[in-house]
Write a protein that holds these residues in place. Structure first.
Motif, PDB file in Angstrom:
ATOM      1  N   GLY A  15      58.852  46.122  44.857  1.00 16.54           N
ATOM      2  CA  GLY A  15      58.062  45.780  46.036  1.00 16.54           C
ATOM      3  C   GLY A  15      56.614  45.502  45.688  1.00 16.54           C
ATOM      4  N   PHE A  16      56.036  46.309  44.797  1.00 18.56           N
ATOM      5  CA  PHE A  16      54.663  46.073  44.374  1.00 18.56           C
ATOM      6  C   PHE A  16      54.548  44.792  43.541  1.00 18.56           C
ATOM      7  N   ILE A  17      55.568  44.484  42.762  1.00 19.90           N
ATOM      8  CA  ILE A  17      55.557  43.230  42.012  1.00 19.90           C
ATOM      9  C   ILE A  17      55.559  42.055  42.982  1.00 19.90           C
ATOM     10  N   TYR A  18      56.366  42.141  44.029  1.00 14.38           N
ATOM     11  CA  TYR A  18      56.384  41.088  45.047  1.00 14.38           C
ATOM     12  C   TYR A  18      55.025  40.981  45.733  1.00 14.38           C
ATOM     13  N   LEU A  19      54.395  42.118  46.026  1.00 14.43           N
ATOM     14  CA  LEU A  19      53.065  42.114  46.612  1.00 14.43           C
ATOM     15  C   LEU A  19      52.056  41.433  45.685  1.00 14.43           C
ATOM     16  N   GLY A  20      52.164  41.699  44.389  1.00 14.71           N
ATOM     17  CA  GLY A  20      51.283  41.041  43.424  1.00 14.71           C
ATOM     18  C   GLY A  20      51.497  39.549  43.403  1.00 14.71           C
ATOM     19  N   TYR A  21      52.747  39.119  43.469  1.00 18.62           N
ATOM     20  CA  TYR A  21      53.036  37.683  43.532  1.00 18.62           C
ATOM     21  C   TYR A  21      52.432  37.067  44.792  1.00 18.62           C
ATOM     22  N   LEU A  23      49.792  38.110  46.349  1.00 15.25           N
ATOM     23  CA  LEU A  23      48.341  38.046  46.184  1.00 15.25           C
ATOM     24  C   LEU A  23      47.909  36.895  45.276  1.00 15.25           C
ATOM     25  N   THR A  24      48.756  36.489  44.338  1.00 17.25           N
ATOM     26  CA  THR A  24      48.372  35.384  43.456  1.00 17.25           C
ATOM     27  C   THR A  24      48.339  34.056  44.199  1.00 17.25           C
ATOM     28  N   GLN A  25      48.924  33.990  45.372  1.00 14.67           N
ATOM     29  CA  GLN A  25      48.930  32.759  46.155  1.00 14.67           C
ATOM     30  C   GLN A  25      47.677  32.608  47.008  1.00 14.67           C
ATOM     31  N   LYS A  26      46.801  33.607  47.026  1.00 10.49           N
ATOM     32  CA  LYS A  26      45.581  33.573  47.828  1.00 10.49           C
ATOM     33  C   LYS A  26      44.509  32.740  47.130  1.00 10.49           C
ATOM     34  N   GLY A  35      46.340  40.622  41.952  1.00 13.92           N
ATOM     35  CA  GLY A  35      47.753  40.269  41.966  1.00 13.92           C
ATOM     36  C   GLY A  35      48.354  40.266  40.577  1.00 13.92           C
ATOM     37  N   TYR A  36      47.662  39.638  39.622  1.00 13.34           N
ATOM     38  CA  TYR A  36      48.177  39.604  38.252  1.00 13.34           C
ATOM     39  C   TYR A  36      48.188  40.990  37.618  1.00 13.34           C
ATOM     40  N   PHE A  41      51.146  45.652  35.597  1.00 11.34           N
ATOM     41  CA  PHE A  41      51.267  47.109  35.596  1.00 11.34           C
ATOM     42  C   PHE A  41      52.649  47.561  36.054  1.00 11.34           C
ATOM     43  N   TRP A  42      53.110  47.065  37.180  1.00 12.60           N
ATOM     44  CA  TRP A  42      54.393  47.517  37.720  1.00 12.60           C
ATOM     45  C   TRP A  42      55.562  46.985  36.909  1.00 12.60           C
ATOM     46  N   SER A  43      55.394  45.843  36.249  1.00 11.94           N
ATOM     47  CA  SER A  43      56.456  45.358  35.358  1.00 11.94           C
ATOM     48  C   SER A  43      56.616  46.292  34.168  1.00 11.94           C
ATOM     49  N   ILE A  44      55.500  46.762  33.644  1.00 10.79           N
ATOM     50  CA  ILE A  44      55.560  47.718  32.537  1.00 10.79           C
ATOM     51  C   ILE A  44      56.238  49.011  32.996  1.00 10.79           C
ATOM     52  N   ILE A  45      55.910  49.465  34.196  1.00  9.05           N
ATOM     53  CA  ILE A  45      56.527  50.680  34.735  1.00  9.05           C
ATOM     54  C   ILE A  45      58.037  50.504  34.884  1.00  9.05           C
ATOM     55  N   VAL A  46      58.479  49.357  35.403  1.00  9.26           N
ATOM     56  CA  VAL A  46      59.911  49.110  35.577  1.00  9.26           C
ATOM     57  C   VAL A  46      60.610  49.048  34.223  1.00  9.26           C
ATOM     58  N   LEU A  47      60.016  48.370  33.257  1.00 10.81           N
ATOM     59  CA  LEU A  47      60.623  48.288  31.933  1.00 10.81           C
ATOM     60  C   LEU A  47      60.711  49.658  31.279  1.00 10.81           C
ATOM     61  N   PHE A  48      59.668  50.467  31.415  1.00 10.25           N
ATOM     62  CA  PHE A  48      59.681  51.811  30.848  1.00 10.25           C
ATOM     63  C   PHE A  48      60.754  52.668  31.520  1.00 10.25           C
ATOM     64  N   ALA A  49      60.863  52.581  32.834  1.00 13.19           N
ATOM     65  CA  ALA A  49      61.878  53.362  33.554  1.00 13.19           C
ATOM     66  C   ALA A  49      63.285  52.932  33.150  1.00 13.19           C
ATOM     67  N   ALA A  50      63.491  51.632  33.004  1.00 14.28           N
ATOM     68  CA  ALA A  50      64.819  51.151  32.589  1.00 14.28           C
ATOM     69  C   ALA A  50      65.133  51.605  31.172  1.00 14.28           C
TER      70      ALA A  50
END
Length: 61
Positions: A15-21, A23-26, A35-36, A41-50
């Motif tokens: 959800g936060f990754i989608y929010l960042g995406y 924000l990049t459209q603003k 946004g970036y 940050f949240w991509s790193i968190i998801v990869l670490f959790a996986a």
């Protein structure tokens, strides 16, 4: 309940990754930067959790 906690965390991070995406459209520069940073940050968190989920072994004691 125990199995839903990791799923909730992953859904929250996506959800936060989608929010960042979003924000990049603003047009404002600071919103694009935030946004970036959010996406990275949240991509790193998801990869670490996986990685942790896939590499930890269950103990049967």
């Amino acid at each position: 309940m125990k199995n839903t906690k990791p799923l909730f965390g992953i859904i929250l991070a996506v959800g936060f990754i989608y929010l960042g995406y979003y924000l990049t459209q603003k047009e404002e520069e600071y919103k694009v930067i935030v946004g970036y940073v959010t996406i990275v940050f949240w991509s790193i968190i998801v990869l670490f959790a996986a990685y942790k989920k896939l590499t930890t072994k269950k103990q049967t004691t």
